[in-house]
Design a protein around this motif. Structure first.
Motif, PDB file in Angstrom:
ATOM      1  N   GLU A 425       0.831  -1.215   0.000  1.00  0.00           N
ATOM      2  CA  GLU A 425       0.000   0.000   0.000  1.00  0.00           C
ATOM      3  C   GLU A 425       0.862   1.260   0.000  1.00  0.00           C
ATOM      4  O   GLU A 425       0.500   2.271  -0.619  1.00  0.00           O
ATOM      5  N   ASN A 428       2.338   1.619  -3.557  1.00  0.00           N
ATOM      6  CA  ASN A 428       1.302   2.005  -4.516  1.00  0.00           C
ATOM      7  C   ASN A 428       0.832   3.438  -4.334  1.00  0.00           C
ATOM      8  O   ASN A 428       0.192   3.999  -5.224  1.00  0.00           O
ATOM      9  N   THR A 429       1.126   4.007  -3.199  1.00  0.00           N
ATOM     10  CA  THR A 429       0.595   5.352  -2.889  1.00  0.00           C
ATOM     11  C   THR A 429       1.656   6.443  -2.983  1.00  0.00           C
ATOM     12  O   THR A 429       1.365   7.579  -3.378  1.00  0.00           O
ATOM     13  N   GLN A 476      -0.966  15.322   0.466  1.00  0.00           N
ATOM     14  CA  GLN A 476      -1.698  14.443  -0.456  1.00  0.00           C
ATOM     15  C   GLN A 476      -1.328  12.975  -0.203  1.00  0.00           C
ATOM     16  O   GLN A 476      -2.166  12.081  -0.241  1.00  0.00           O
ATOM     17  N   PHE A 477      -0.039  12.733   0.015  1.00  0.00           N
ATOM     18  CA  PHE A 477       0.418  11.365   0.306  1.00  0.00           C
ATOM     19  C   PHE A 477      -0.240  10.811   1.570  1.00  0.00           C
ATOM     20  O   PHE A 477      -0.707   9.670   1.603  1.00  0.00           O
ATOM     21  N   LYS A 478      -0.278  11.636   2.614  1.00  0.00           N
ATOM     22  CA  LYS A 478      -0.904  11.178   3.870  1.00  0.00           C
ATOM     23  C   LYS A 478      -2.383  10.855   3.658  1.00  0.00           C
ATOM     24  O   LYS A 478      -2.885   9.804   4.095  1.00  0.00           O
ATOM     25  N   ASP A 479      -3.094  11.779   2.972  1.00  0.00           N
ATOM     26  CA  ASP A 479      -4.533  11.554   2.768  1.00  0.00           C
ATOM     27  C   ASP A 479      -4.789  10.309   1.918  1.00  0.00           C
ATOM     28  O   ASP A 479      -5.733   9.533   2.172  1.00  0.00           O
ATOM     29  N   ALA A 480      -3.958  10.100   0.898  1.00  0.00           N
ATOM     30  CA  ALA A 480      -4.150   8.926   0.040  1.00  0.00           C
ATOM     31  C   ALA A 480      -3.820   7.634   0.773  1.00  0.00           C
ATOM     32  O   ALA A 480      -4.469   6.600   0.588  1.00  0.00           O
ATOM     33  N   LEU A 481      -2.791   7.703   1.615  1.00  0.00           N
ATOM     34  CA  LEU A 481      -2.349   6.493   2.309  1.00  0.00           C
ATOM     35  C   LEU A 481      -3.386   6.001   3.323  1.00  0.00           C
ATOM     36  O   LEU A 481      -3.653   4.794   3.432  1.00  0.00           O
ATOM     37  N   GLN A 483      -6.435   6.190   3.164  1.00  0.00           N
ATOM     38  CA  GLN A 483      -7.620   5.663   2.498  1.00  0.00           C
ATOM     39  C   GLN A 483      -7.442   4.200   2.066  1.00  0.00           C
ATOM     40  O   GLN A 483      -8.398   3.532   1.668  1.00  0.00           O
ATOM     41  N   GLN A 484      -6.181   3.713   2.121  1.00  0.00           N
ATOM     42  CA  GLN A 484      -5.919   2.319   1.786  1.00  0.00           C
ATOM     43  C   GLN A 484      -6.546   1.404   2.849  1.00  0.00           C
ATOM     44  O   GLN A 484      -6.604   1.774   4.036  1.00  0.00           O
ATOM     45  N   GLN A 488      -6.310   2.141   6.716  1.00  0.00           N
ATOM     46  CA  GLN A 488      -7.568   2.648   7.279  1.00  0.00           C
ATOM     47  C   GLN A 488      -7.911   1.905   8.567  1.00  0.00           C
ATOM     48  O   GLN A 488      -8.395   2.499   9.525  1.00  0.00           O
TER      49      GLN A 488
END
Length: 534
Positions: A425, A428-429, A476-481, A483-484, A488
């Protein structure tokens, strides 16, 4: 009495001889019969003279039960039975209609047999206005198909008398040296006598047996060999026979309405001076009338329906066609019930023997294992120290704990199933402009799932632009990560990203991972873990 009868109950079909006693308010009869060559042989028929009773003391609504509290019937019966030697002291009592009720009704076929005991008396209360707590009752159920709708139904023949009458009969007959075996309505006794002796009757089709005495005519309506109705009509007086009305059609229409068809095929006439009654019976019943001379059956002229009832009661246990309506069945069993119970006892005995054999086999097996264990102990004296002196339950508990610990350790060692998805994850992020210099993954042992995990990451961001671009990319990286799926579960809402230095700030420093940073890149620290996690 044999051992099997003592254990199971009386098998009256094995000892069928009984005296039949008909009891009416004004007359009593005792009959003794036997069976020879499939026919009934009347051996004795005695009329018991009864002194007239004060009928003002009798209450028809109570089924005239006060009659049995008087001594008239018992004194007269005792005199007759003591003067003659009878071949048995067992007695079947046939009660006149004045002492019992007979009703016929229909219930749905969907009612299961196990529910009959409660549902049938409940249904009978609609047709019998008598306190059931004071009553003894019996019923017979047969299945039929309605003519119009072709549906299955259950016909019920329900008979009732009072508990007081039964108690008085039991005490009185015992005092007279007689053993009461059964009490039944006279309609059933008469129906049995007719079923047994009418050789011209073919099949169980419905018939109206019409017995004409000197003063009374009795009509027994039989369907499927069971009495569904009994009607008595006084015939003494000066009114000519052709003007008499018996209201038989009303009775047949009542049954026909219940069954959706008229089951009665013919009327059978018998008794005293029947020739004059044949036209009236044909006109009233609207059925063909067949004459039957009972003298050919019993060798005597019968003048009262009570005589027929007494004869029918005396052959109760010789007969196998007429259903049983018995107010005092007790431990008496039919031949079918006796054989069924005996078979059940035999099956139970076989099961017990098999069970005992299995117990014996098990005991021998235990002894064999005990001997084998003793030999094993003798050959292997060095025991495992952890199990020395422990009981079987304690050893089993320790083994369960060891198995659990081994499983947890195996899970920890095979970290691919835990850590690899986390790394996937991240890979991929993470953007190309970010590098991770340090990764820390913490979990409890044994693992408690996502709630016990914690992840810390350090790294740098280098967009080649100013610090604001680096900060935006880090966020952005933190927010996307988070959400994995796995992050999560681990992070929930606790994920944070902290910036140690920002590009363009004009200084250079060493990141927490020990890497020298310049003013052209931003270093960050990412922390993730739910509260209470380690």
């Amino acid at each position: 009495m044999s051992f099997s009868e003592t254990l199971i109950g009386k098998n009256m079909n094995a000892h069928p001889d009984c005296l039949g006693i008909y009891i009416g308010i004004d007359e009593m009869y005792i009959a003794q019969s036997s069976k020879k060559d499939s026919g009934t042989v009347l051996e004795s028929l005695v009329r018991v003279p009864i002194n007239s009773v004060d009928k003002t003391l009798l209450k028809p609504l109570d089924l005239n039960e006060a009659f049995f509290s008087m001594d008239n019937w018992l004194e007269a019966l005792g005199k007759v039975t003591s003067k003659k030697k009878w071949k048995t002291n067992k007695v079947v009592v046939s009660l006149a209609p004045a002492f019992c009720l007979l009703r016929h009704f229909v219930i749905p076929a969907a009612i299961e047999r196990k529910m009959w005991k409660s549902s049938i008396p409940l249904q009978a209360r609609k047709y019998i206005h008598f306190p059931f707590e004071k009553a003894e009752y019996a019923y017979h159920v047969y299945e039929f198909e309605t003519a119009a709708t072709k549906q299955k139904r259950l016909g019920v023949v329900f008979a009732m008398t009072t508990k007081l009458i039964i108690e008085r009969l039991q005490k009185g007959l015992k005092a007279a040296g007689l053993e009461l075996v059964s009490v039944e309505p006279s309609s059933l006794s008469m129906g049995r006598a007719f079923n047994d002796s009418d050789k011209e009757a073919i099949g169980p089709g419905g018939r109206i047996y019409s017995f004409f005495g000197k003063d009374m005519a009795s009509f027994v309506f039989l369907n499927e060999n069971a009495p569904v109705l009994l009607r008595e009509v006084e015939i003494y007086g000066s009114l000519p026979a052709e003007r008499r009305r018996f209201e038989i059609t009303n009775c047949t229409e009542f049954i026909a309405k219940q069954l959706e068809k008229d089951p009665f095929e013919e009327a059978v006439i018998m008794g005293h001076d029947t020739e004059q009654w044949i036209p009236a019976l044909e006109a009233d019943s609207k059925k063909p009338v067949r004459k039957w001379d009972l003298r050919e059956v019993y060798g005597i002229e019968t003048n009262s329906a009570g005589e027929i009832a007494a004869i029918g009661a005396s052959i109760k246990f010789y007969d196998h066609k007429t259903p049983d309506l018995d107010f005092t069945k007790g431990t008496r069993l039919s031949d079918y019930e006796f054989n069924a119970s005996l078979t059940a006892w035999k099956i139970a005995a076989v099961i017990i023997v098999i069970f005992l054999l299995l117990i014996g086999k098990g005991w021998l097996g235990v002894q064999s294992k005990a001997s084998e264990l003793a030999r094993t102990k003798a050959s292997n004296r060095q025991t495992i120290a952890d199990f020395e002196g422990l009981t079987a339950n304690q050893i089993q508990s320790n083994l369960s704990k060891m198995k659990s610990q081994n499983g947890n350790l195996s899970t920890l060692l095979s970290g691919d199933s835990v850590l690899v998805p986390v790394l996937e994850e991240i890979v991929n992020t993470i953007p190309q402009e970010m590098w991770i210099t340090k990764l820390s993954y913490t979990d409890s042992f044994p693992s408690k799932g996502a709630s016990s995990r914690k992840i810390d990451m350090e790294g740098v961001i280098k967009t080649g632009k100013d610090g604001r671009a680096d900060l935006a990319l880090g966020n952005q990286f933190k927010d996307a990560l988070v959400q994995q799926p796995i992050f999560q579960q681990i992070c929930g809402k606790t994920a944070t990203i902290r910036y140690v230095n920002v590009a363009g700030a004009g200084t250079s420093a060493a990141s927490a991972g020990g890497r020298e940073t310049t003013g052209q890149e931003t270093s960050f620290v990412f922390t993730c873990g739910k509260e209470g996690g380690r």
